[in-house]
Design a protein around this motif. Structure first.
Motif, short mmCIF file in Angstrom:
data_model
loop_
_atom_site.label_atom_id
_atom_site.label_comp_id
_atom_site.label_asym_id
_atom_site.label_seq_id
_atom_site.Cartn_x
_atom_site.Cartn_y
_atom_site.Cartn_z
N TRP A 148 34.18 18.18 6.15
CA TRP A 148 34.28 16.75 5.85
C TRP A 148 33.52 15.95 6.88
N GLN A 149 32.54 15.20 6.43
CA GLN A 149 31.74 14.36 7.31
C GLN A 149 31.66 12.96 6.71
N PRO A 150 32.75 12.20 6.79
CA PRO A 150 32.78 10.88 6.17
C PRO A 150 31.78 9.93 6.82
N GLN A 151 31.24 9.05 5.99
CA GLN A 151 30.28 8.07 6.48
C GLN A 151 30.74 6.64 6.25
N SER A 152 31.34 6.38 5.08
CA SER A 152 31.65 5.00 4.70
C SER A 152 33.15 4.77 4.58
N ARG A 208 34.85 4.48 15.56
CA ARG A 208 34.50 5.85 15.18
C ARG A 208 33.06 5.98 14.73
N LEU A 236 31.63 4.66 12.02
CA LEU A 236 31.49 4.72 10.57
C LEU A 236 30.89 3.42 10.03
N THR A 237 30.34 3.50 8.84
CA THR A 237 29.85 2.32 8.14
C THR A 237 31.03 1.63 7.48
N ASP A 264 34.02 7.00 1.27
CA ASP A 264 34.64 8.28 1.63
C ASP A 264 36.11 8.08 2.02
#
Length: 348
Positions: A172-176, A196, A198-199, A235
């Motif tokens: 799992w590599q969340p971005q948004s 963190r 993140l977008t 995400d």
């Protein structure tokens, strides 16, 4: 001493009692001078008589669960006089259940927990309060003006902790991230997301006021349309409004392997014509997870204190849109529709 109290279950009973008794030593070894208490929707619901439970033997409930104070004495030596502290709201049930037995009182299984200012424990809206050292969380001195935000930040810290745990089910590599609602919980959730890397997108119905600028200061994007109008599938979603329509919309908008955390509490009593089958199909075929999160244990409070310590203190201070002295308490508990966080001040 002074205390803000209600008769539990009686609407319109909010009052300032100037002769409230000093906190009994049985409440805890740590004696604290109250600096401020934050006010949230839970307080307004208690004032409206919707819920609230008086402590055994008391004739009224001291409200206030978002605390900030300075230690006056701690004979255990855990804390020192002058230390800045906040009190953990929930205490474990007396049985205890399997979760409370391991200090996960936020996940109590039998509902017999108690909560300061809410359920069977006196709150923090009084000149002095006591608490066991285990439930007193220290804060750095430079958070003296904003430490009252620790309680809502602890709720956010727990939400992120559980998001991380669920995310570990697979690579799992969340971005948004989508945060629905720009109240204190939503803005603090966006703060942690920005920390963190993140977008971050924040959705709120308010196009004016301080919220857009506060979101922009985090490097995040502010939206005022509907969830369905967003041109991306997040995400991670943190739903912080409790509005039934928004809850359903964010569940439908999640990206593949998406995680939706619900932190807002709906009032109930409303029905919406909705295609539950389509939602079920999307959740199953996209491996999505929807879960609820409330309250926090000590580990989350400590994570929250660290997050506040990393934040811009001026940004945190901007979340507090009104500071009202305790003698003018009716003003503090009267919503204006324009506030983010209102704070009732006992001492400075």
């Amino acid at each position: 001493m002074r205390a803000i109290v209600v008769t539990a279950g009686v609407a319109g009973s909010l009052r300032l009692d100037r002769d409230w008794p000093e906190p009994h030593p049985e409440e805890g070894a740590v004696l604290v001078e109250s600096l401020a208490v934050g006010i949230c929707g839970t307080d307004h619901e208690i004032i409206a008589g919707e819920y609230g439970e008086t402590p055994p033997g008391a004739d009224a409930l001291v409200i206030g669960h978002e605390s900030l104070g300075r230690v006056l004495e701690d004979p255990t030596g855990t804390l020192q006089p002058g230390d800045l502290v906040a009190g953990i709201v929930r205490h474990p049930d007396p049985v205890p259940c399997t979760n409370c037995a391991v200090d996960e009182w936020d996940m109590c299984r039998n509902g017999r927990y108690t909560e300061h200012g809410i359920k069977a424990l006196p709150g923090f809206a009084r000149d002095r309060w006591r608490i066991p050292p285990k439930f007193a969380v220290g804060l750095e001195p430079d958070l003296a003006d904003v430490g009252v935000l620790l309680e809502p930040a602890s709720v956010v810290a727990k939400a992120w902790d559980h998001i991380d745990r669920i995310g570990q089910r697979a690579e799992w590599q969340p971005q948004s991230v989508l945060v629905a609602g720009a109240g204190p919980i939503g803005l603090l959730a966006a703060l942690v997301a920005s920390q963190r890397g993140l977008t971050v997108h924040v959705l709120d119905r308010t196009p004016t006021g301080p919220k857009p600028a506060l979101v922009a200061a985090l490097g995040a994007t502010y939206h005022t349309g509907t969830v369905g109008e967003l041109d991306f599938e997040p995400d991670i979603t943190l739903e912080c409004t409790g509005a039934p329509a928004v809850v359903l919309e964010v569940m439908c908008k999640a990206g593949h392997n998406g995680i939706v955390c619900l932190t807002g509490v709906s009032s109930g009593g409303r029905t919406i014509d909705f295609d539950a089958g389509a939602l079920n199909r999307a959740l199953v075929l996209e491996n999505n997870v929807v879960f609820g999160s409330v309250n926090a244990n000590r580990r989350h409070w400590e994570l929250a204190a660290a997050a506040l310590g990393r934040a811009d203190p001026d940004w945190l201070g901007s979340l507090i849109t009104r500071r009202v002295p305790v003698e003018a308490y009716p003003e503090a508990y009267t919503p204006t529709g324009e506030d983010i966080k209102v704070v009732l001040e006992f001492a400075r």
